[in-house]
Design an enzyme around this catalytic site. Structure first.
Site, PDB file in Angstrom:
ATOM      1  N   THR A  16       0.811  -1.223   0.000  1.00  0.00           N
ATOM      2  CA  THR A  16       0.000   0.000   0.000  1.00  0.00           C
ATOM      3  C   THR A  16       0.843   1.272   0.000  1.00  0.00           C
ATOM      4  O   THR A  16       0.305   2.370  -0.120  1.00  0.00           O
ATOM      5  CB  THR A  16      -0.921   0.025   1.238  1.00  0.00           C
ATOM      6  OG1 THR A  16      -0.095  -0.212   2.387  1.00  0.00           O
ATOM      7  CG2 THR A  16      -1.999  -1.048   1.158  1.00  0.00           C
ATOM      8  N   GLY A  17       2.160   1.129   0.153  1.00  0.00           N
ATOM      9  CA  GLY A  17       3.037   2.305   0.204  1.00  0.00           C
ATOM     10  C   GLY A  17       3.362   2.813  -1.189  1.00  0.00           C
ATOM     11  O   GLY A  17       2.964   2.236  -2.197  1.00  0.00           O
ATOM     12  N   VAL A  19       6.242   2.913  -2.809  1.00  0.00           N
ATOM     13  CA  VAL A  19       7.076   2.004  -3.596  1.00  0.00           C
ATOM     14  C   VAL A  19       6.303   0.727  -3.940  1.00  0.00           C
ATOM     15  O   VAL A  19       6.365   0.230  -5.067  1.00  0.00           O
ATOM     16  CB  VAL A  19       8.385   1.676  -2.841  1.00  0.00           C
ATOM     17  CG1 VAL A  19       9.180   0.605  -3.566  1.00  0.00           C
ATOM     18  CG2 VAL A  19       9.230   2.934  -2.685  1.00  0.00           C
ATOM     19  N   ARG A  44      -3.625  -2.557   9.536  1.00  0.00           N
ATOM     20  CA  ARG A  44      -4.501  -1.413   9.233  1.00  0.00           C
ATOM     21  C   ARG A  44      -5.079  -1.515   7.823  1.00  0.00           C
ATOM     22  O   ARG A  44      -6.187  -1.069   7.560  1.00  0.00           O
ATOM     23  CB  ARG A  44      -3.716  -0.086   9.326  1.00  0.00           C
ATOM     24  CG  ARG A  44      -3.176   0.259  10.674  1.00  0.00           C
ATOM     25  CD  ARG A  44      -2.398   1.582  10.614  1.00  0.00           C
ATOM     26  NE  ARG A  44      -1.155   1.486   9.845  1.00  0.00           N
ATOM     27  CZ  ARG A  44       0.013   1.083  10.334  1.00  0.00           C
ATOM     28  NH1 ARG A  44       0.110   0.756  11.598  1.00  0.00           N
ATOM     29  NH2 ARG A  44       1.092   1.009   9.568  1.00  0.00           N
ATOM     30  N   SER A  45      -4.322  -2.092   6.911  1.00  0.00           N
ATOM     31  CA  SER A  45      -4.752  -2.157   5.508  1.00  0.00           C
ATOM     32  C   SER A  45      -5.398  -3.486   5.150  1.00  0.00           C
ATOM     33  O   SER A  45      -5.869  -3.650   4.015  1.00  0.00           O
ATOM     34  CB  SER A  45      -3.547  -1.970   4.586  1.00  0.00           C
ATOM     35  OG  SER A  45      -2.910  -0.763   4.863  1.00  0.00           O
ATOM     36  N   CYS A 135      17.969   5.014  -3.024  1.00  0.00           N
ATOM     37  CA  CYS A 135      17.458   5.614  -4.267  1.00  0.00           C
ATOM     38  C   CYS A 135      18.467   6.546  -4.963  1.00  0.00           C
ATOM     39  O   CYS A 135      18.721   6.424  -6.167  1.00  0.00           O
ATOM     40  CB  CYS A 135      16.160   6.358  -3.969  1.00  0.00           C
ATOM     41  SG  CYS A 135      16.186   7.261  -2.413  1.00  0.00           S
ATOM     42  N   HIS A 248      14.331  12.386  -7.961  1.00  0.00           N
ATOM     43  CA  HIS A 248      15.515  12.834  -7.222  1.00  0.00           C
ATOM     44  C   HIS A 248      16.540  13.401  -8.213  1.00  0.00           C
ATOM     45  O   HIS A 248      16.664  12.895  -9.337  1.00  0.00           O
ATOM     46  CB  HIS A 248      16.200  11.655  -6.520  1.00  0.00           C
ATOM     47  CG  HIS A 248      15.515  11.179  -5.275  1.00  0.00           C
ATOM     48  ND1 HIS A 248      14.346  11.706  -4.782  1.00  0.00           N
ATOM     49  CD2 HIS A 248      15.862  10.183  -4.397  1.00  0.00           C
ATOM     50  CE1 HIS A 248      14.014  11.069  -3.665  1.00  0.00           C
ATOM     51  NE2 HIS A 248      14.902  10.147  -3.421  1.00  0.00           N
TER      52      HIS A 248
HETATM   53  P1  A2P Z   1       0.072   0.325   5.721  1.00  0.00           P
HETATM   54  O1  A2P Z   1      -0.401   1.116   4.534  1.00  0.00           O
HETATM   55  O2  A2P Z   1      -0.888  -0.736   6.118  1.00  0.00           O
HETATM   56  O3  A2P Z   1       0.544   1.182   6.869  1.00  0.00           O
HETATM   57  P2  A2P Z   1       5.315   4.225   2.703  1.00  0.00           P
HETATM   58  O4  A2P Z   1       6.810   4.032   2.706  1.00  0.00           O
HETATM   59  O5  A2P Z   1       4.788   4.789   1.421  1.00  0.00           O
HETATM   60  O6  A2P Z   1       4.870   4.991   3.911  1.00  0.00           O
HETATM   61  O7  A2P Z   1       4.704   2.741   2.846  1.00  0.00           O
HETATM   62  C1  A2P Z   1       5.044   1.894   3.886  1.00  0.00           C
HETATM   63  C2  A2P Z   1       4.446   0.515   3.632  1.00  0.00           C
HETATM   64  O8  A2P Z   1       4.844  -0.347   4.706  1.00  0.00           O
HETATM   65  C3  A2P Z   1       2.921   0.505   3.616  1.00  0.00           C
HETATM   66  O9  A2P Z   1       2.467  -0.455   2.706  1.00  0.00           O
HETATM   67  C4  A2P Z   1       2.603   0.098   5.037  1.00  0.00           C
HETATM   68  O10 A2P Z   1       1.352  -0.514   5.200  1.00  0.00           O
HETATM   69  C5  A2P Z   1       3.692  -0.925   5.279  1.00  0.00           C
HETATM   70  N1  A2P Z   1       3.853  -1.162   6.708  1.00  0.00           N
HETATM   71  C6  A2P Z   1       4.114  -0.250   7.668  1.00  0.00           C
HETATM   72  N2  A2P Z   1       4.136  -0.847   8.884  1.00  0.00           N
HETATM   73  C7  A2P Z   1       3.891  -2.159   8.667  1.00  0.00           C
HETATM   74  C8  A2P Z   1       3.759  -3.299   9.524  1.00  0.00           C
HETATM   75  N3  A2P Z   1       3.909  -3.206  10.841  1.00  0.00           N
HETATM   76  N4  A2P Z   1       3.480  -4.500   8.959  1.00  0.00           N
HETATM   77  C9  A2P Z   1       3.336  -4.596   7.620  1.00  0.00           C
HETATM   78  N5  A2P Z   1       3.439  -3.573   6.766  1.00  0.00           N
HETATM   79  C10 A2P Z   1       3.708  -2.353   7.271  1.00  0.00           C
END
Ligand code: A2P
Length: 338
Positions: A16-17, A19, A44-45, A135, A248
Site C-alpha cells: 500500500t506504500g 514504492v 490497518r490495511s 534511491c 531525485h
Molecule cells: P500500511 O499502509 O498498512 O501502513 P510508505 O513508505 O509509502 O509509507 O509505505 C510503507 C508501507 O509499509 C505501507 O504499505 C505500510 O502498510 C507498510 N507497513 C508499515 N508498517 C507495517 C507493519 N507493521 N506490517 C506490515 N506492513 C507495514
C-alpha cells in the site's frame, strides 16, 4: 519485458506504500498475471483492495502470510519489518529483494544495480536475500559506472535534491498539506519532516550519525563504494529534501585518475544501458525531476569539465526515485534471479 517473472509467485510486502504501488504498476506493465501476485501490508490495511489489470487484489495482514507460498518477496515496508520478516521468508524458501537499508552493508548480502554490478551476485554464496540500494545511490552509480570504466574514479562530491516521496506517502502528504496551509496564509507545524518542507529545502534526511553526517549521506557514501568496489575513492555527500513529489536529482563533482575527454564521457554515458544524456545547454535542454517521472532511465545533464582541472568533471543526474530508485531496480533484480 520481464518475462522470467511470468510464472513466479510474488508477494509485495508494503504493497500500500508509494514504492509498493509502483511495484504493482511495473508488474502490470509487464502483464504479470494477477493470480501470481499477493499483497501484504500492516493490519490497518488488511482487507483493502488495490486495482490490478482489471482485477481487485486484496491486501492481507503481513503477520498472517505463509511465505512458503511464494518464490519472490519484494519488501518495502521499512527496516524493522525487513529485519523481522526477511529471515522468516528465506527460511520458508522465498527469495527476498529488500528495498530497505537494513541488510545493504552486510558482508554476505549482495547490493545490486543490474546494469552496474549484476556479475557480483556470483561472488555470494547466499542468493536468497538481495538488497536494493538507496534511491540516490542507484541513480548516481548508473552515471558513475561508465565514467569509472573510462577514467578511473578518484574523488566524488555529491549533493542531492530528493523528492518527498522518498520519505513514503507521509512525506508527500505533508508537502501537500503544508502547501495548502501556506497558501491560505496560516502557520505550518512540521510533523513528519523536522522543518517546513513546503516552499523550503531541508539539509537533513534520516537521523544524524555520530560523525555529523546523516545516515542518508552515509548510505550514499558506503553503498557507492560497495557497488563499484572503490574502497580507496574519497566520497562525500550532502543529502537535501526538496519540495518535489517524485524525482531525485544529484549534482556530482568527480575527480578521476586519468585525464578526462568530454566527448568520450558523454558518449559512454549515453551508450550505457539505462542512462540517457539530455545536454544541450544553449537550448535549455537538461533534465528536471518532472521530466523523469514514470521513466525508467536515469537522465544525465550539465556534463562539463572543470575549467582548471583536466581530471575533473561535473554533472547533474535525475531519476524517478520510486522506479529506478526503488521498485524498478528491485523487479529487475527479481527478474534475473527467477
Ligand atoms: P500500511 O499502509 O498498512 O501502513 P510508505 O513508505 O509509502 O509509507 O509505505 C510503507 C508501507 O509499509 C505501507 O504499505 C505500510 O502498510 C507498510 N507497513 C508499515 N508498517 C507495517 C507493519 N507493521 N506490517 C506490515 N506492513 C507495514
Amino acid at each position: 519485458m520481464i518475462v522470467s517473472l511470468l510464472n513466479c509467485k510474488v508477494i509485495i510486502v508494503g504493497a500500500t506504500g508509494r514504492v509498493g504501488r509502483e511495484m504493482l504498476s511495473i508488474l502490470a506493465e509487464n502483464r504479470i498475471p494477477a493470480e501470481n501476485i499477493s499483497l501484504a501490508a500492516s493490519s490497518r490495511s488488511a482487507g483493502s483492495v488495490l486495482k490490478y489489470m482489471g482485477s481487485n487484489l486484496e491486501v492481507a495482514d503481513l503477520s498472517a502470510m505463509n511465505f512458503a507460498d511464494y518464490e519472490i518477496g519484494l519488501f518495502s515496508a521499512g527496516r524493522e519489518i525487513s529485519c523481522k520478516y526477511a529471515p522468516i521468508a528465506n527460511e520458508a524458501g522465498c527469495v527476498v529483494i529488500d528495498n530497505t537499508s537494513y541488510f545493504r552493508m552486510f558482508d554476505d548480502v549482495p547490493l545490486i544495480v543490474p546494469e552496474v554490478n549484476l556479475a557480483d551476485l556470483e561472488k555470494y554464496n547466499n542468493k536468497k536475500l538481495i538488497a536494493n540500494p538507496n534511491c540516490s545511490t542507484i541513480q548516481m552509480v548508473m552515471a558513475l559506472k561508465p565514467l569509472h570504466d573510462l577514467f578511473g574514479l578518484k574523488e566524488i562530491v555529491a549533493s542531492t535534491y530528493q523528492a518527498t516521496s522518498g520519505a513514503g506517502q507521509k512525506g508527500v502528504d505533508e508537502l501537500m498539506s503544508q502547501t495548502a496551509i501556506v497558501m491560505s496564509a496560516k502557520n505550518v507545524t512540521p510533523s513528519h519532516f523536522k522543518k517546513q518542507i513546503a516552499f523550503n529545502v531541508i539539509p537533513q534526511i534520516d537521523s544524524f550519525a555520530d560523525c555529523s553526517y546523516t545516515k542518508e549521506e552515509l548510505k550514499m557514501m558506503n553503498e557507492t563504494k560497495k557497488i563499484l568496489e572503490i574502497q580507496d575513492v574519497k566520497i562525500t555527500a550532502t543529502c537535501v529534501r526538496v519540495p518535489v513529489v517524485v524525482g531525485h536529482c544529484v549534482s556530482v563533482f568527480v575527480r578521476f585518475q586519468n585525464r578526462v575527454d568530454l566527448e568520450s564521457a558523454k558518449t559512454s554515458l549515453d551508450e550505457f544501458n539505462g542512462v540517457k544524456v539530455i545536454d544541450d545547454p544553449q537550448n535549455f535542454e537538461f533534465a528536471t525531476p518532472i521530466d523523469a517521472v514514470s521513466k525508467d532511465d536515469v537522465f544525465v545533464s550539465r556534463i562539463r569539465k572543470h575549467p582548471a582541472d583536466d581530471y575533473a568533471l561535473s554533472f547533474w543526474c535525475v531519476g524517478d526515485n520510486l522506479r529506478k530508485g526503488a521498485a524498478l531496480n528491485a523487479i529487475q533484480i527479481a527478474s534475473v534471479i527467477s
